[in-house]
Design a protein around this motif. Structure first.
Motif, mmCIF file in Angstrom:
data_model
loop_
_atom_site.group_PDB
_atom_site.id
_atom_site.type_symbol
_atom_site.label_atom_id
_atom_site.label_comp_id
_atom_site.label_asym_id
_atom_site.label_seq_id
_atom_site.Cartn_x
_atom_site.Cartn_y
_atom_site.Cartn_z
ATOM 1 N N VAL A 1 -130.378 -3.031 35.701
ATOM 2 C CA VAL A 1 -129.125 -3.758 35.522
ATOM 3 C C VAL A 1 -128.445 -3.249 34.255
ATOM 4 N N LEU A 2 -127.139 -3.011 34.336
ATOM 5 C CA LEU A 2 -126.313 -2.678 33.183
ATOM 6 C C LEU A 2 -125.259 -3.762 33.073
ATOM 7 N N LYS A 3 -125.233 -4.427 31.924
ATOM 8 C CA LYS A 3 -124.305 -5.554 31.750
ATOM 9 C C LYS A 3 -123.654 -5.472 30.375
ATOM 10 N N ASP A 4 -122.312 -5.419 30.352
ATOM 11 C CA ASP A 4 -121.584 -5.471 29.086
ATOM 12 C C ASP A 4 -121.692 -6.885 28.527
ATOM 13 N N VAL A 5 -121.958 -6.986 27.215
ATOM 14 C CA VAL A 5 -122.161 -8.305 26.613
ATOM 15 C C VAL A 5 -121.197 -8.606 25.469
ATOM 16 N N THR A 6 -120.315 -7.661 25.132
ATOM 17 C CA THR A 6 -119.274 -7.910 24.127
ATOM 18 C C THR A 6 -117.956 -7.375 24.661
ATOM 19 N N LYS A 7 -116.900 -7.679 23.940
ATOM 20 C CA LYS A 7 -115.606 -7.066 24.248
ATOM 21 C C LYS A 7 -115.625 -5.637 23.714
ATOM 22 N N PRO A 8 -114.853 -4.749 24.328
ATOM 23 C CA PRO A 8 -114.770 -3.376 23.816
ATOM 24 C C PRO A 8 -114.232 -3.350 22.384
ATOM 25 N N TYR A 9 -114.681 -2.359 21.626
ATOM 26 C CA TYR A 9 -114.199 -2.164 20.260
ATOM 27 C C TYR A 9 -113.906 -0.680 20.060
ATOM 28 N N LYS A 10 -113.064 -0.382 19.090
ATOM 29 C CA LYS A 10 -112.677 1.009 18.833
ATOM 30 C C LYS A 10 -113.890 1.831 18.434
ATOM 31 N N ALA A 11 -114.032 2.994 19.057
ATOM 32 C CA ALA A 11 -115.118 3.909 18.704
ATOM 33 C C ALA A 11 -114.906 4.402 17.278
ATOM 34 N N ILE A 12 -115.919 4.294 16.458
ATOM 35 C CA ILE A 12 -115.809 4.674 15.048
ATOM 36 C C ILE A 12 -115.377 6.125 14.895
ATOM 37 N N SER A 13 -115.887 6.999 15.766
ATOM 38 C CA SER A 13 -115.541 8.431 15.677
ATOM 39 C C SER A 13 -114.101 8.715 16.079
ATOM 40 N N ARG A 14 -113.506 7.787 16.816
ATOM 41 C CA ARG A 14 -112.142 7.935 17.349
ATOM 42 C C ARG A 14 -112.025 9.101 18.318
ATOM 43 N N LYS A 15 -113.170 9.640 18.765
ATOM 44 C CA LYS A 15 -113.168 10.774 19.675
ATOM 45 C C LYS A 15 -114.059 10.475 20.886
ATOM 46 N N SER A 16 -113.816 11.229 21.920
ATOM 47 C CA SER A 16 -114.683 11.219 23.098
ATOM 48 C C SER A 16 -115.882 12.114 22.800
#
Length: 157
Positions: free
Chosen positions: A138-153
């Protein structure tokens, strides 16, 4: 007039996926690629036959839209839960609780009667092997999305 939902319509909805066969697990693997987690967020509940990791997952499902709309890439905390675990082994995995690991993939090696081995391949030649009586991940998101610290893919070479 009715209109089909688009991929972007579900953009903010948390994921909750269950993999019951190797094909399902390929989808989960693609979504947790490049997820990072400290060793302290990994736990085997032997009595419950459950292995869990709290991951900081790159939101691959939103990366194209973020790039197109020139907005920040995102991560989200997710729980990866593997059920029916009877044995856990690792290779090249640090015991230091502060070590941050990165997931490359998760796969299934079938055995007899639905049993097999779930293998988490980590960056730096590490691996965690979970012997299971049946495949259930099972894969379950448990928080709201947040900005990636690296700001990159994440980039792969």
């Amino acid at each position: 007039m009715t209109q089909d939902a688009t991929f972007e319509d579900g953009r903010e909805a948390p994921l909750r996926l269950k993999a019951m066969d190797a094909k399902d697990l390929e989808i989960v693997s693609s979504l947790i690629q490049d997820a990072v987690f400290p060793a302290s967020e990994m736990k085997w509940f032997a009595n419950d036959r459950r292995f869990a990791i709290l991951l900081n997952r790159f939101r691959w499902e939103d990366a194209t839209a973020a790039e197109r709309m020139k907005r920040s890439f995102e991560r989200v905390q997710s729980v990866l839960l593997i059920e029916d675990v009877v044995k856990v082994a690792s290779q090249g995995v640090s015991r230091d609780q502060d070590t941050v690991m990165s997931v490359l993939s998760v796969s299934f090696e079938p055995a007899e009667d639905g049993a097999g081995r779930v293998v988490l391949t980590l960056a730096g030649d590490g691996a965690i092997a979970l012997d299971v009586e049946a495949l259930e991940v099972v894969l379950k998101d448990v928080t709201k999305p947040y900005k990636a610290i690296s700001r990159k893919s994440p980039q792969h070479g």
